[in-house]
Design an enzyme around this catalytic site. Structure first.
Site, short mmCIF file in Angstrom:
data_model
loop_
_atom_site.label_atom_id
_atom_site.label_comp_id
_atom_site.label_asym_id
_atom_site.label_seq_id
_atom_site.Cartn_x
_atom_site.Cartn_y
_atom_site.Cartn_z
N LYS A 110 72.42 -6.45 65.99
CA LYS A 110 72.34 -5.53 64.84
C LYS A 110 71.11 -4.67 65.01
O LYS A 110 70.14 -5.09 65.66
CB LYS A 110 72.22 -6.32 63.54
N1 GLU Z 1 78.85 -3.05 60.77
C1 GLU Z 1 80.11 -3.70 60.87
C2 GLU Z 1 79.97 -5.20 60.64
O1 GLU Z 1 79.02 -5.64 60.04
C3 GLU Z 1 80.85 -3.34 62.16
C4 GLU Z 1 80.14 -3.72 63.42
C5 GLU Z 1 80.80 -3.19 64.69
O2 GLU Z 1 81.85 -2.58 64.61
O3 GLU Z 1 80.21 -3.42 65.74
O4 GLU Z 1 80.83 -5.97 60.97
#
Ligand code: GLU
Length: 423
Positions: A110
């Protein structure tokens, strides 16, 4: 409507607590999962931006890679004043668990930048994104770590990430980031994918419960990308969306809100729900939304919303987590005691990363799928993951959250065991 933030709350400690509980149920030894209690790599960057008034402002950003055992690290980037290292750490760990649970070949990561995008101009936002991308570019890449949208980031920001990374490399690299616009090798259906995943989770749940979904009342906290797609798709299934909220206010209508009209309203730039006026629509606050009578409550905003106090007061029958980490571990126990079924984030909101996976696969093959194929493949994955969670939930008599963590942890720990500890 200010969203509660409690500084004593540490999301990373919350992840560890549940991880330990799941390990205990699986009878894992400390050695089996010790490495998963730590991020593999954490990068903190200072991002100087030349502001429109000529001043230089330095923002702090992060990219945390929690685990690459099951594949390249994967996870979104958020721009928010709440971002700090522990939040990004927790979100990265949730990505590892989410990708393992739905069994796609990714680890978890993240990113985040501590900023308030609402007060940045488009040019400032673009400079911030480009410099952040440049600063994290040594540790991202199609085979290393693939960012995506998250809170306050969207397809346009993903275009800037893709372009910046491609400029640094000297050739086009669409697979470095997902959630891109269609013209830049984005994937059909990615925009609504998380909300579609929430809807599919609810459909799968009601099938297991043997109850009809049509006529169920739904309250949704957060009317952004996730909340508004979930509202629209659930309304198509015959649900009554009785309340929704954004950061400015909540609104409520007993006979069900007109979701299409609301989506048009919020999509017009600058429109906030606090200014929404319609006959029969009442304005409510955050607490009222989270505790009102509803068959299904969908927290689709940020972490730490269903606290112990809210859990004690809530009258919802079922909670389906569109956001990451909306329920604290202490609140979870209260929900369990009250017999409220809470379907966890790592299952309910996995639709986004699943379709990100489809986008990455298409980018690597330079091949475009039809939207029907995306929807069909997403539905299959969500149904399989739901069935697995439901089985563990029933076999072990644990909460759906512990069941989901058990499956994800087992899968990740086994992969780690097979690979062994380097060197
Ligand atoms: N931000 C989204 C999540 O928390 C998508 C993450 C992604 O597609 O890599 O799952």
């Amino acid at each position: 409507m200010s969203v509660e933030t409690d500084k004593s709350y540490n999301p990373y400690q919350e992840v560890l607590k549940i991880l330990d509980l799941a390990a205990e149920k699986l009878k894992l030894s400390k050695n089996d999962y010790e490495a998963l209690r730590y991020s593999e790599r954490e990068l903190r960057v200072s991002i100087p931006v030349e502001m429109d008034d000529g001043s230089i402002k330095v923002f702090t950003g992060y990219r945390v890679q929690h685990s690459s055992s099951r594949g390249p690290c994967k996870g979104g980037v958020r721009f928010s004043p709440e971002v700090d290292l522990d939040e990004v750490r927790a979100l990265a760990a949730w990505m590892t668990l989410k990708c393992a649970l739905v069994n796609i070949p990714f680890g978890g990561a993240k990113g985040g930048v501590h900023c308030n995008p609402a007060v940045l101009s488009e040019r400032e936002l673009r400079s911030l994104t480009r410099r952040y991308t440049a600063m994290i570019s040594p540790i991202i890449g199609p085979e290393i770590d693939i960012p995506a949208p998250d809170v306050n980031t969207d397809a346009k920001i993903m275009s800037w990430i893709m372009d910046t990374y491609s400029m640094i490399k000297g050739y086009n690299n669409p697979a470095v980031v997902t959630g891109k616009p269609l013209l830049l090798e984005g994937c059909l259906g990615r925009g609504e994918a998380t909300g579609r995943g929430v809807m599919l989770t609810i459909v799968n749940l009601y099938k297991k419960l043997g109850q009809p979904l049509a006529g169920q009342t739904v309250a949704i906290q957060g009317f952004g990308k996730v909340g508004n797609a979930a509202a629209r798709l659930l309304q198509e299934k015959g649900c009554k969306i009785t309340a929704v909220s954004d950061a400015s206010s909540g609104i409520y209508q007993e006979q069900g809100l007109d979701v299409d009209q609301l989506i048009k309203y919020v999509n017009a730039k600058g429109n906030l729900l606090k200014d929404y006026q319609e006959e029969g629509v009442k304005h409510i606050n955050n607490q009222e939304l989270l505790t009102m009578k509803a068959d299904i409550l969908i927290p689709a905003a940020i972490e730490n919303q269903i606290t112990e106090d809210i859990a004690r007061k809530t009258q919802a029958r079922i909670i389906v987590e569109g956001a990451n980490g909306p329920t604290t571990s202490a609140a979870d126990m209260i929900l369990e005691e009250k017999g409220i079924l809470a379907i966890p984030d790592i299952l309910a909101n996995a639709g986004g990363v699943v379709v990100s996976y489809f986008e990455w696969v298409q980018n690597k093959e330079s091949f475009k799928w039809q939207e029907a194929e995306v929807k069909e493949k997403l539905a299959v994955i969500m149904e399989e993951a739901f069935a697995e969670v439901w089985k563990v939930y029933q076999d072990y008599q644990v909460s759906p959250r512990i069941a989901a963590y058990m499956i994800a942890l087992q899968r990740t720990a086994e992969t780690k065991k097979l690979r062994g500890v380097f060197p």
